[in-house]
Structure formats: C-alpha cells, structure tokens
Design a protein around this motif. Structure first.
Motif, PDB file in Angstrom:
ATOM      1  N   SER A  97     -13.427  12.541  -7.384  1.00 42.78           N
ATOM      2  CA  SER A  97     -13.744  12.777  -5.980  1.00 42.78           C
ATOM      3  C   SER A  97     -14.185  11.458  -5.345  1.00 42.78           C
ATOM      4  N   ILE A  98     -13.312  10.891  -4.528  1.00 43.28           N
ATOM      5  CA  ILE A  98     -13.601   9.644  -3.818  1.00 43.28           C
ATOM      6  C   ILE A  98     -13.383   9.885  -2.337  1.00 43.28           C
ATOM      7  N   GLU A  99     -14.407   9.576  -1.565  1.00 42.44           N
ATOM      8  CA  GLU A  99     -14.339   9.792  -0.118  1.00 42.44           C
ATOM      9  C   GLU A  99     -14.829   8.542   0.594  1.00 42.44           C
ATOM     10  N   VAL A 100     -14.206   8.251   1.728  1.00 38.22           N
ATOM     11  CA  VAL A 100     -14.585   7.092   2.538  1.00 38.22           C
ATOM     12  C   VAL A 100     -15.051   7.605   3.894  1.00 38.22           C
ATOM     13  N   PRO A 155      -1.525   1.583  -6.083  1.00 41.39           N
ATOM     14  CA  PRO A 155      -0.688   2.301  -7.058  1.00 41.39           C
ATOM     15  C   PRO A 155      -1.389   3.508  -7.674  1.00 41.39           C
ATOM     16  N   SER A 156      -2.715   3.472  -7.804  1.00 40.03           N
ATOM     17  CA  SER A 156      -3.439   4.558  -8.451  1.00 40.03           C
ATOM     18  C   SER A 156      -3.746   5.727  -7.518  1.00 40.03           C
ATOM     19  N   VAL A 157      -3.401   5.580  -6.231  1.00 34.28           N
ATOM     20  CA  VAL A 157      -3.715   6.610  -5.242  1.00 34.28           C
ATOM     21  C   VAL A 157      -2.452   7.356  -4.852  1.00 34.28           C
ATOM     22  N   ARG A 158      -2.485   8.693  -4.960  1.00 37.28           N
ATOM     23  CA  ARG A 158      -1.344   9.514  -4.550  1.00 37.28           C
ATOM     24  C   ARG A 158      -1.272   9.656  -3.036  1.00 37.28           C
ATOM     25  N   GLY A 159      -2.423   9.710  -2.411  1.00 33.95           N
ATOM     26  CA  GLY A 159      -2.459   9.856  -0.963  1.00 33.95           C
ATOM     27  C   GLY A 159      -3.888   9.817  -0.466  1.00 33.95           C
ATOM     28  N   ALA A 160      -4.042   9.536   0.845  1.00 36.48           N
ATOM     29  CA  ALA A 160      -5.346   9.512   1.493  1.00 36.48           C
ATOM     30  C   ALA A 160      -5.254  10.379   2.742  1.00 36.48           C
ATOM     31  N   TYR A 161      -6.254  11.247   2.952  1.00 39.82           N
ATOM     32  CA  TYR A 161      -6.179  12.248   4.003  1.00 39.82           C
ATOM     33  C   TYR A 161      -7.485  12.299   4.778  1.00 39.82           C
ATOM     34  N   HIS A 208     -10.401  11.475   2.347  1.00 42.04           N
ATOM     35  CA  HIS A 208     -10.409  11.895   0.948  1.00 42.04           C
ATOM     36  C   HIS A 208      -9.255  11.226   0.204  1.00 42.04           C
ATOM     37  N   VAL A 209      -9.569  10.743  -0.986  1.00 43.48           N
ATOM     38  CA  VAL A 209      -8.559  10.081  -1.823  1.00 43.48           C
ATOM     39  C   VAL A 209      -8.068  11.071  -2.866  1.00 43.48           C
ATOM     40  N   ILE A 223     -17.544   1.419   7.327  1.00 44.47           N
ATOM     41  CA  ILE A 223     -17.134   2.488   6.405  1.00 44.47           C
ATOM     42  C   ILE A 223     -18.113   2.508   5.228  1.00 44.47           C
ATOM     43  N   TYR A 224     -18.111   3.627   4.497  1.00 43.69           N
ATOM     44  CA  TYR A 224     -18.886   3.715   3.258  1.00 43.69           C
ATOM     45  C   TYR A 224     -18.094   4.551   2.265  1.00 43.69           C
ATOM     46  N   THR A 225     -17.972   4.046   1.045  1.00 44.47           N
ATOM     47  CA  THR A 225     -17.179   4.715   0.016  1.00 44.47           C
ATOM     48  C   THR A 225     -18.084   5.512  -0.913  1.00 44.47           C
ATOM     49  N   TYR A 226     -17.811   6.800  -1.032  1.00 42.04           N
ATOM     50  CA  TYR A 226     -18.542   7.679  -1.946  1.00 42.04           C
ATOM     51  C   TYR A 226     -17.668   7.953  -3.170  1.00 42.04           C
ATOM     52  N   VAL A 227     -18.266   7.809  -4.348  1.00 42.29           N
ATOM     53  CA  VAL A 227     -17.608   8.206  -5.592  1.00 42.29           C
ATOM     54  C   VAL A 227     -18.535   9.191  -6.278  1.00 42.29           C
TER      55      VAL A 227
END
Length: 777
Positions: free
Chosen positions: A448-451, A470-476, A606-607, A631-635
């Motif tokens: 679960s990774i969110e920006v 390359p490691s990301v299928r999509g960002a929404y 969402h990643v 921005i802030y990235t949450y993992v």
C-alpha cells in the motif's frame, strides 16, 4: 571498639589471603561489579532523558512562538519527513521572509533555496554508497553540519532544506518568530506510565538479586573456615562480624570494579545501539543521589545477604551442622510474599490512575511478585525432587545431589527465572498497551503506497511520474469526500457519509470491480450500510474546521457553505476482497456526480504494484521527490506515528533493549555461580572420578542439575509473568493480549541459555576432577 576493629580486620585479611580465598573473592567481586555497572547505567537514565528533552526542546518547532514580534520577520517552516530503508529522516523545509527572520538553533543562517544543513549521521549516509538512493530526495547542496546540541541522538537523520518564496502560501507552511528552548514536562498517559513503572522494576530487581547472590559465592567453604575460627576461640558474634567484613571487602572491590567497568563502557556509548536508540557519551552521568544510594546499598545488601545465609547454620568448633540433611523448607511465608504482591496490585485498581499511591502500589506489587520467583523456586525444586527416583546414573547422581542441596541449584537458575518472568510480563504489558493506543493500520494483500497531493495541478504529473516506473502497474487519483444528509445540522457526526471518487480504471485496480462504466456507484461489501437510494446529500465547505477533525468536518454550529447537493443512486455491491484499499462507504465514479461542485480537498494517488523490494520503494519515493513539500508519500508500515505512539515506541524500545541486556547479565551470573558450584564441590567430584565414575556421566549429571531447576523456573516464570501482566493491565481497562509465540521463544531462550552455560563449565569440570585435587586437599 578495639575488638570490633580486630574482627573486621581479620575478616578483611581472610577475604584475600590464600589461593582459595582469593578465587572466591574475585568471583564475588566480579559478580557484584557487573551488577554495579548495570545500576550505574540505570542511574544515568534520568540525565540521558533530560538531555534528550533539552536538545529536542531547543530544536523542536513545536515549542516555537507564532505570535508576531516587532522588528522580527517570520520564518516559515514545515516538517516533511521521509523514510529510507526503515530509518526516518526528519526533513524541515524553511524559508526566511526577511533579513531579520530567526535562525534555527545550530545553524549559522537560514539555508537559501537549493541549500541544506544536515546532521552528522545524515552527512555520512549521503556520502556513502548506501545513501545513493536517498540523494534524489535530498539533492540540495550541503553547506554545513549540525552540532550535537541540535541533534537529539547521535544517529538521528535531520536536515534543514531551504525553500523558495512559493513555499509561503503552501499547505503546512507555519510562520514562527522565535525559539523557546524551555523543557516542558508533559505527563505520560496512564498506559505508558504503567509500562515505564513496571519496566524499571523488571529491569533493576534482577540486578539486586544478582548482587545478593554473588555475595553468597562459596558459602559452604566460608562456613568451614569460620568453624576453624571457633575452634581457636572465636565467639558466635565474632564469627558474624568476621563474615560481614568478608562480604564488605568483596562489595567494596565490586564497587570499584563496577565503576571502572561503567566508565569503560561509557567510552563506547555513542557506538552502542539498543533497539534503535543511541546516546551521547557526555549524557551518561549517574544522578548523584542515586550514585550515593548505590554505594551504600551494595555493601549493605552484601552484608545482609551473608548474615541471612547463616540463619540456619550453626557454626561450632567441631564443624558446621548444616552438613546434615537440611530441614524441609516452609512454604507459607513464601506464598504470603506472593499473596501480598497480588493484594497490592489488586488494590491498585481502586487507586486513582496516575496518582502517587497508584504508582507505589504498582512498584511494591511488582517487586513482591518478582521476588517470589527466586523465593518459591528452592521450595518447589525440593518438593519435586523428593518424588523422583530411578533412571540412568547421571540422572540418579543429579537427583540425589538436588535432594541433599536443592537451594544452591535453585539459586543458580533463580536469576534467569526472575528475568524471564519480568520479560514475559513486560512483553505482555507492552503488547496490551500498544493495542490500547490503536491499530497501526489496515493490512493489505498488496503493498500500500499512497502519495498525498496538496496542489491539484500536480495530480497529473505525479500520476505520470509514478506510472513510468517499471515496478508500478499503474497510479490512480482518489479524492476522499464527506457528504451530509441535507437539512440535518443537529448531529452531522451521525449523518455523514464518506465517499471515494475515482475513475473506472482505479475502481478496477483498487476496488476489485470486474465491470465499470463512468456513472456507476459501488458499495463496499461487509462495510457499514450506505444511505438508502434517493437520499439527498450535500457537500459542505466549512469556514474554520477544527484542527485535527475529519476532512471538511467541523463541530456543530460552525459556519459552512454548501457547494453542491447529490441524490444517492442505487449502488452496486463490490465483491469482498482483501486487496480493497479505499476507505469510502460509497465508491463513486465522476460521471455519477453530474457536475456537482466538491469542496477543496487533497487528493491521494494510489500506487498499484506487485511485490516490491526495498530499493523499489525508495525509487517510488524518488520519482516524485522533485515536487518537494507539495506531496507526501505514505508506505504502509513506516508512516509517521502520532506523538503518543512515538512516545510509546521510545519507551518500549528502551525497555526491550534493557530486558535483553538484563538477560545477558543473568547469563553471566549463571556462569559465575555454576563455576563456583564446581569449585566448591571439586573434592567429592574428584572422589567420584577416582571411584570409576566417567567424567561424561558427571558432566551429564551437572547438566541435569541445571536443566531440571530451570524447567521448573520457566513454569514459575510463565505463570508469574502472565499473572503479573494481567494484574497490572486491569487498571488500564483493556483486554489482556498475550503473545504466546513470544513467551515460547523467551522460555526456550532461557533454557538454551542455561544449557549453554552448563556446557561452558565442562572444561572446568575436567580440571576440578584431577586426582591431584585429592592429594592437595
């Protein structure tokens, strides 16, 4: 007085005269020295914590003043922490709005845009190959290094980054006009107060038990020598004074050695890390009052222990009566001790939480219960071994020895058992207290990774930057909105509904829907019931929402503006899925809103990804690093915790580290006492070998003499530890949470520790059973 002085002088000479006496003296002094060193470290904790608070208050923006001051320009700042391979990096963005803006402590000037000042640990990390993946997030030029006074702990990763003028109008930019280094002692929550109080008792009590046990090293040999003194005319009171002098000289030597050991370990304080915490060398200074108490308590405890050990020993000119079969131990006073501890903890539930009486009852009750472990163990071992018989030769030798003298073996393992009981209680209390502070987050079957994006114009660039990896299928992009039943202003907290607004691609990737058309509305399965179709909802933009409240939600009576109304359509049910990573009661596609104007809210990107390595996560953070504070990235798993949880983490980390250290001390004490046990019995062991008993049988016999008491000690420790935790958490109004796997690991570790120590004594057994031991006796 002359007679007293003569008796004391004789005791001092006897303590260090002769090879046997000198060996006994060294073993006792080394054991006491280890305990003294631990106590001095414990006495330094207060000063360590105070100096940490001073540094934290000096550099913390939370203590700053935001009231305008004449002639002072504001300094705008914002804390935007990041995480690198599990380590938190405190990143402060700062911008001076004029030449007279205050400068953060430790800095010569406010960094200009493109500049940064870093802590020594962060400077080393950035200049090393390991910090290569962190550089894109901290790409500003390093113009200086923070002094120790501006870094709470030696290993802290802190940086002050200069920001441009656009930072002033951004979300989170706070103006400040000065720094107030006043240390503010905030009261701890009752849950953490319980953990800290019980933890201190759990960590220090075994040390005192260790000191008292070390003072009884070679007690039987000492009694035989005192009997010889009776033969040449010494009286019973003189013998006690001589015994006290022997204990005092060992304790004083232990004090000196312990102080030296403390000073030696202090040299490496900044290099020692316990549970992620490190301290400055100059902060490790014992409290003067506590240091004086240690100097007085250790000799007093040694003398009291030596005198107490002689309570059942009649030392006469012709021998020591204790060589006969000992009288059966009485259990009533031992059980009374435990009962008193239980009563104190039960009564603490009726005392006011956080009061002095409450703390005193917790300390007394915990101490009595833990003291009950080494007190009950000899009685329990005696009762068990009386009913055992038969078996191989090594087993029979061990059981017979325990039947004749179970107290020595019980004392040997008593230190480990009391540490185990305290560790189990501490672990259970920590787990229960952590549960009472709330869950860390909702786990998910996917990473679960969110920006968090505060500027709407950055949503598309952030999505593009993330999707290119390359490691990301999509960002929404997902907007979380709050809607209220129209016309219900009396209780908005009971009539609000949470909505997640996203397009169909996001619905398929994040919500698990197989079919989606723009204009659809979905309801989450197994979640709270959504509003009935046809319900009229309105979106409100509150004028001045309360800080910390939910998005766009203010208290009853706050002024707000209705930005739009929406009628709830019939929703389609989503299938239950462990990978659902959106939080709204309703999931709404943009077409379903029909042009309704929504309040200004921040959007989460969402990643969607598969399995990620640690470097993949760092590359995701780096992909959006160019947007800086916007921005802030949450993992999930390394999100910054609140102040209460951060304080709890600090307390629990320190206690866990102390528990591990105390267990190591118990292992050392076990080794010292086991070696003394072999040395004291070298004559009968040598006789057995001379009679034809193989040394391997004797080795297994010594192992059984430790394993059986330690197994009984583990049982007592588990019952005591869990029971102590249950009695303590009763006052916290939470359910007891026992980590049985952790209890099993601790118990198995204690047994393995005892077995390992027994194995280390085998070389000494070989030297003690030489036939020359019989000729030299």
């Amino acid at each position: 007085m002359r007679r007293w002085a003569g008796d004391l002088a004789l005791g001092l000479r006897l303590a260090v005269s002769g090879r046997s006496s000198l060996t006994r003296f060294l073993l006792s002094a080394v054991g006491i020295a280890i305990g003294v060193a631990v106590l001095l470290v414990g006495a330094s904790v207060g000063n360590i914590a105070h100096q940490h608070q001073v540094r934290d208050a000096t550099t913390s923006f939370a203590a700053n003043s935001d009231v305008p001051v004449d002639g002072v320009d504001p300094l705008y700042w914002s804390l935007d922490p990041t995480v690198f391979h599990g380590d938190r990096v405190e990143r402060f963005y700062v911008h001076a709005a004029g030449e007279n803006a205050p400068v953060p402590p430790g800095l010569d000037r406010v960094p200009a845009p493109g500049e940064q000042v870093v802590s020594p640990a962060l400077a080393d990390l950035l200049s090393s190959p390991e910090g290569e993946l962190l550089t894109p997030r901290l790409s500003a030029e390093v113009i200086g290094t923070l002094p120790d006074s501006a870094v709470p702990e030696p290993g802290d990763l802190i940086t002050y980054v200069g920001a441009d003028a656009s930072f002033v109008g951004s979300d989170g930019a706070v103006p400040t006009y000065g720094f107030d280094p006043t240390v503010r002692d905030e009261p701890l929550p009752p849950e953490m107060l319980v953990v800290l109080t019980v933890g201190v008792v759990v960590l220090l009590l075994p040390v005192f038990i260790f000191v008292s046990t070390s003072a009884r090293v070679a007690g039987a040999e000492r009694d035989r020598r005192l009997s010889a003194l009776r033969l040449v005319g010494a009286g019973a009171r003189q013998v006690r004074r001589i015994s006290a002098a022997e204990a005092v000289v060992s304790a004083l030597a232990g004090l000196v050695l312990g102080a030296g050991l403390f000073l030696f370990v202090r040299l490496f304080a900044e290099d020692i890390e316990l549970s992620g915490r490190r301290v400055y060398r100059e902060d490790v200074v014992p409290d003067p009052v506590l240091a004086v108490l240690i100097v007085l308590a250790v000799p007093g405890l040694a003398v009291a222990t030596a005198q107490f050990a002689m309570r059942r020993t009649i030392i006469e000119p012709l021998g020591v009566v204790r060589y006969a079969r000992p009288v059966r131990r009485r259990g009533w006073w031992r059980l009374a001790l435990v009962t008193a501890g239980v009563a104190a903890l039960l009564y603490s539930g009726s005392a006011g939480r956080g009061s002095d009486l409450w703390i005193a009852l917790l300390v007394v009750g915990t101490a009595l219960l833990l003291v009950g472990v080494p007190v009950l163990l000899p009685w329990l071992v005696e009762r068990v071994v009386r009913r055992l018989s038969g078996g191989p030769s090594s087993w029979q030798l061990a059981i017979r020895r325990l039947q004749l003298d179970s107290g020595t073996a019980a004392r040997v393992v008593g230190g480990v058992a009391v540490v185990l009981a305290g560790a189990i209680a501490l672990q259970t209390i920590l787990m229960t207290a952590e549960t009472s502070l709330g869950d860390r987050g909702i786990s998910s079957g996917k990473p679960s990774i969110e920006v968090l994006v505060s500027d709407e114009s950055l949503i598309e660039p952030v999505v593009e930057d993330l999707s290119a990896l390359p490691s990301v299928r999509g960002a929404y992009a997902v907007s979380d909105e709050t809607a209220f039943v129209a016309g219900r202003e009396d209780r908005p907290d009971l009539t609000q509904t949470y909505l997640s607004v996203m397009d169909c691609d996001a619905v398929r990737a994040l919500a698990g829907a197989t079919e989606c058309t723009d204009g659809d509305v979905f309801a989450r399965a197994g979640y709270e019931a959504p509003p009935a179709p046809g319900t009229s909802l309105e979106f409100r933009d509150y004028v001045d929402p309360v800080e910390g409240a939910d998005v766009a939600v203010g208290p009853v009576g706050d002024e707000y503006e209705v930005t739009g109304t929406w009628t709830v359509p019939k929703a389609r049910n989503l299938p239950e899925s462990p990978n659902l990573r959106v939080g709204g009661t309703l999931i709404v596609t943009p077409g379903a809103l029909g042009g309704v104007v929504l309040p200004d809210v921040r959007t989460m990107v969402h990643v969607d990804s598969g399995e990620l390595t640690g470097d993949d996560v760092e590359r995701i953070r780096n992909a959006v690093a160019a947007h800086e504070w916007r921005i802030y990235t949450y993992v999930l798993g390394d999100v910054s915790a609140g102040s209460a949880r951060q304080a709890f983490t600090t307390v629990s980390s320190g206690l866990y580290g102390g528990a591990v250290f105390t267990l190591l001390v118990a292992g050392v004490s076990l080794l010292v006492l086991a070696l003394e046990h072999i040395r004291e019995r070298r004559r009968p062991l040598a006789v057995l070998v001379a009679s034809g008993v193989p040394k391997a049988v004797l080795g297994r016999s010594l192992l059984w003499q430790v394993v059986l008491p330690i197994l009984l000690g583990v049982v007592v420790a588990v019952v005591t530890g869990v029971g102590l935790a249950w009695l303590v958490v009763r006052s916290m109004n939470v359910s007891l949470a026992v980590d049985w796997l952790g209890v099993g690991v601790l118990s198995a570790g204690s047994v393995l520790l005892a077995v390992a120590v027994s194995a280390l004594t085998l070389p000494f057994l070989r030297s003690a059973t030489r036939l020359t031991s019989l000729r030299t006796e």
